[in-house]
Each structure stands twice: as C-alpha cells, then as structure tokens.
Design an enzyme around this catalytic site. Sequence first.
Site, PDB file in Angstrom:
ATOM      1  N   ASP A   8     112.401  41.702 114.007  1.00  0.00           N
ATOM      2  CA  ASP A   8     111.784  40.693 113.132  1.00  0.00           C
ATOM      3  C   ASP A   8     112.539  39.353 113.057  1.00  0.00           C
ATOM      4  OD1 ASP A   8     110.196  42.881 112.747  1.00  0.00           O
ATOM      5  OD2 ASP A   8     110.390  42.957 110.581  1.00  0.00           O
ATOM      6  N   ASP A  47     106.879  41.526 112.550  1.00  0.00           N
ATOM      7  CA  ASP A  47     106.107  41.786 111.335  1.00  0.00           C
ATOM      8  C   ASP A  47     104.824  40.950 111.459  1.00  0.00           C
ATOM      9  OD1 ASP A  47     106.456  43.392 108.990  1.00  0.00           O
ATOM     10  OD2 ASP A  47     106.813  41.589 107.775  1.00  0.00           O
ATOM     11  N   HIS A  49     101.250  40.703 109.640  1.00  0.00           N
ATOM     12  CA  HIS A  49     100.334  41.134 108.579  1.00  0.00           C
ATOM     13  C   HIS A  49      99.019  40.354 108.588  1.00  0.00           C
ATOM     14  CE1 HIS A  49     103.591  43.412 106.869  1.00  0.00           C
ATOM     15  NE2 HIS A  49     104.293  42.362 106.512  1.00  0.00           N
ATOM     16  N   HIS A  81     103.893  36.609 103.787  1.00  0.00           N
ATOM     17  CA  HIS A  81     104.816  36.325 104.896  1.00  0.00           C
ATOM     18  C   HIS A  81     104.268  36.912 106.187  1.00  0.00           C
ATOM     19  CE1 HIS A  81     105.880  40.430 103.741  1.00  0.00           C
ATOM     20  NE2 HIS A  81     106.318  40.579 104.981  1.00  0.00           N
ATOM     21  N   LYS A 106     103.930  45.207 113.877  1.00  0.00           N
ATOM     22  CA  LYS A 106     103.908  46.235 112.825  1.00  0.00           C
ATOM     23  C   LYS A 106     103.426  45.620 111.523  1.00  0.00           C
ATOM     24  CE  LYS A 106     108.742  45.603 111.623  1.00  0.00           C
ATOM     25  NZ  LYS A 106     108.473  45.096 110.270  1.00  0.00           N
ATOM     26  N   CYS A 151     113.779  46.480 107.309  1.00  0.00           N
ATOM     27  CA  CYS A 151     113.266  46.862 108.633  1.00  0.00           C
ATOM     28  C   CYS A 151     114.343  47.419 109.548  1.00  0.00           C
ATOM     29  CB  CYS A 151     112.498  45.700 109.238  1.00  0.00           C
ATOM     30  SG  CYS A 151     111.005  45.368 108.265  1.00  0.00           S
TER      31      CYS A 151
END
Length: 208
Positions: A8, A47, A49, A81, A106, A151
């Site tokens: 990340d 990351d 989302h 975020h 992810k 993470c």
Amino acid sequence: MKGLLIVDIQYDFLPGGALGVKEGDQVVPVINQLTQLPFDVVVASQDWHPIGHGSFASTHQKTPGEVVSLKGLPQILWPDHCVQGSKGAEIVSSLDVTKLAAVIPKGTDPDIDSYSAFFDNGHKKATGLDPFLKEKGVKELYIAGLATDYCVKFSTLDALALGYDVFVVIDACRAVNLNPLDEQEAISEMQSRGARIVTLKEVKERLM
Ligand code: VGL
Ligand code: ZN
C-alpha cells in the site's frame, strides 16, 4: 525462492494524504533499495475501495475512529481513502515499480474491508496472492510498507498461517498509531506468531 511484498505505497497513506501515515514517505527510498536486491519475485498490494465503501466513516454518517459492525465484523471507520481511480489510490510515482510482477488490489468489496493482501477481514475471499507466490516457489516472504499496525500486520499474520517464512523489514514500515502503543503491539504480535523483524541492512546481508 524469496519474495518481496510491498504494501500500500499510495498517496493517501503519505503525510498530507486522506489517511496520512506519519513519516510514511520515508519508507519509499528504503523500499527502493529492497527492490535492487535479488528477490525472485516482487509484488505490491493496492488498497482499492469503491465509492461508499463500508470502512468509510462518511458511509455511516459517523466520525473516523468510531467502530461499527460490518457484516458481523467490528470495523474501525476511516476517512474516505484509496477510492478506485482517484489520485490518492495511485501507487506513489517515486516507488521503483520496474520489478513488480503483479499488483494485488484489495478492499474492493463494498461490504467488507481487507487489511491483508491475502484475504478479506472475514477470511471469506482470497485475493489470489498466495497461489501466485506458491506457483513461483516462494518460501521466504519479505514484507514492507504501510501501515505496520494494519495492512502490514494482517498480511504478515496471514502469510505465517499460509506457511511462509516471514521477514518484516521494519525500517521500511510505518504505523498509523491511532493509539500510541499500536506499533509496538503489532510488532510483538507478529514476532510472537513467528515473523522475524529485520532491517534493510540485515536483508542486504542475507541476500547479497
Ligand atoms: C490501511 C487502514 C485502512 C493500510 C488500509 O494500508 O494499512 N489501513 N485501509
Ligand atoms: Zn483501506
């Protein structure tokens, strides 16, 4: 075989970002030295989302830091975020990506978070990282990135459970530290489950 997992390294986790990690920018030059070492495979997690993700405080009209139940799991709420396609979700341009064999997204399911690069927080869905590494014959996995207490920690614990020998490159990691002791607790937990905490210098000595 030796693998490097870079966790990340995205603009939203750098100082000034939506979920800025103190000194998060300082890990980039350290990781760029790791990528120069003769790893058999280098991968990164991202990351990633959707808008309105269940881990966002705004989705629940709540404040970051509050905890809700998400599909039966306790979920710490974060500022919005790493929204898919946003600048904040991009991998930082100063990171050496020339060796990356794969980028593992992810946190894409709106209803469950995923701190680990291997599984969602309910261990219901796998990202595909484990079969990818196993197919390459990786036995030793070196982990670096953000954040130590989320993470990095959960990726490390899953990697140990999946049978890897795990080395956390601690000077290539920084923590969120919602509570000031979170970083030290994360390190202790990773160590007690069998991870080895190492520095860039020690990794250089092992690999060169
Ligand atoms: C992370 C909180 C929320 C991390 C990602 O990369 O450590 N932490 N999403
Ligand atoms: Zn996230």
